[in-house]
Design a protein around this motif. Sequence first.
Motif, PDB file in Angstrom:
ATOM      1  N   ARG A   1     141.712 -48.106 -93.478  1.00  0.00           N
ATOM      2  CA  ARG A   1     142.372 -47.955 -92.181  1.00  0.00           C
ATOM      3  C   ARG A   1     142.464 -49.308 -91.484  1.00  0.00           C
ATOM      4  O   ARG A   1     143.512 -49.671 -90.942  1.00  0.00           O
ATOM      5  N   GLU A   2     141.385 -50.061 -91.505  1.00  0.00           N
ATOM      6  CA  GLU A   2     141.403 -51.377 -90.869  1.00  0.00           C
ATOM      7  C   GLU A   2     142.422 -52.289 -91.542  1.00  0.00           C
ATOM      8  O   GLU A   2     143.152 -53.022 -90.871  1.00  0.00           O
TER       9      GLU A   2
ATOM     10  N   GLN B   1     138.364 -48.993 -81.948  1.00  0.00           N
ATOM     11  CA  GLN B   1     137.095 -48.874 -82.683  1.00  0.00           C
ATOM     12  C   GLN B   1     136.943 -50.021 -83.673  1.00  0.00           C
ATOM     13  O   GLN B   1     135.835 -50.436 -83.989  1.00  0.00           O
ATOM     14  N   HIS B   2     138.065 -50.549 -84.144  1.00  0.00           N
ATOM     15  CA  HIS B   2     138.058 -51.644 -85.112  1.00  0.00           C
ATOM     16  C   HIS B   2     138.129 -53.018 -84.439  1.00  0.00           C
ATOM     17  O   HIS B   2     137.554 -53.981 -84.945  1.00  0.00           O
ATOM     18  N   PHE B   3     138.850 -53.100 -83.334  1.00  0.00           N
ATOM     19  CA  PHE B   3     139.116 -54.386 -82.683  1.00  0.00           C
ATOM     20  C   PHE B   3     138.922 -54.242 -81.177  1.00  0.00           C
ATOM     21  O   PHE B   3     139.507 -53.358 -80.566  1.00  0.00           O
ATOM     22  N   ALA B   4     138.148 -55.122 -80.586  1.00  0.00           N
ATOM     23  CA  ALA B   4     137.803 -55.030 -79.171  1.00  0.00           C
ATOM     24  C   ALA B   4     138.994 -55.282 -78.246  1.00  0.00           C
ATOM     25  O   ALA B   4     139.015 -54.799 -77.121  1.00  0.00           O
ATOM     26  N   SER B   5     139.981 -56.041 -78.736  1.00  0.00           N
ATOM     27  CA  SER B   5     141.130 -56.394 -77.907  1.00  0.00           C
ATOM     28  C   SER B   5     142.264 -56.851 -78.820  1.00  0.00           C
ATOM     29  O   SER B   5     142.080 -57.043 -80.020  1.00  0.00           O
TER      30      SER B   5
ATOM     31  N   VAL C   1     144.151 -60.227 -83.441  1.00  0.00           N
ATOM     32  CA  VAL C   1     144.882 -61.394 -83.932  1.00  0.00           C
ATOM     33  C   VAL C   1     143.922 -62.395 -84.567  1.00  0.00           C
ATOM     34  O   VAL C   1     144.235 -63.007 -85.595  1.00  0.00           O
ATOM     35  N   MET C   2     142.730 -62.532 -83.998  1.00  0.00           N
ATOM     36  CA  MET C   2     141.739 -63.420 -84.608  1.00  0.00           C
ATOM     37  C   MET C   2     141.309 -62.883 -85.972  1.00  0.00           C
ATOM     38  O   MET C   2     141.087 -63.651 -86.909  1.00  0.00           O
ATOM     39  N   ALA C   3     141.217 -61.568 -86.117  1.00  0.00           N
ATOM     40  CA  ALA C   3     140.887 -60.974 -87.415  1.00  0.00           C
ATOM     41  C   ALA C   3     141.961 -61.327 -88.447  1.00  0.00           C
ATOM     42  O   ALA C   3     141.652 -61.558 -89.623  1.00  0.00           O
TER      43      ALA C   3
END
Length: 165
Positions: free
Chosen positions: A14-15, A52-56, A61-63
């Motif tokens: 999913r991520e 749930q996967h990314f705080a913002s 985008v940093m991921a």
Amino acid sequence: MSTLTRKQREIREREQLILDISRRMLVEQGYAGLSMDRLADQTEYSKGVIYQHFASKEDLVMALAVQSAEARTQLFERATKFEGRPRERMLAIGVAGELFIRLHPYHAQSEQIVKMAGLDERATPERRSAMLSQEGCCFGVVKSVVDDAVQVSDLQLPASLTTAD
């Protein structure tokens, strides 16, 4: 080596889907065109699941940038295994850089967007740390070949420089 449970595999998949779709959106529509609402629509997950996967948005985008740096580092590491003199391995790293851009054009473009927008300051400390770590790995790979080149006199640095600079 532990194997992942079905639930863990589903979370990773999913991520990865979220990252793939957001990378495409980022490149095609720019940073302003990437919205969590539109991402939720395109992935068919709720915004809550995405958060749930990314705080913002910046964290997401940093991921993407971290993922890009990982892919580049892997290619650079393969290039350093080329059997030849350090100058030939340095050339192989250059070819690996070009190959990265050709194989992963969206990665390269999204990484440029991240750097230009200064998003790293607004990502979570964990993502910033992961990015710094990946950049360190990538530069470390290049530095090791430069060190080898200096050691065997394939490269001569000015007296005022060392490979530690």
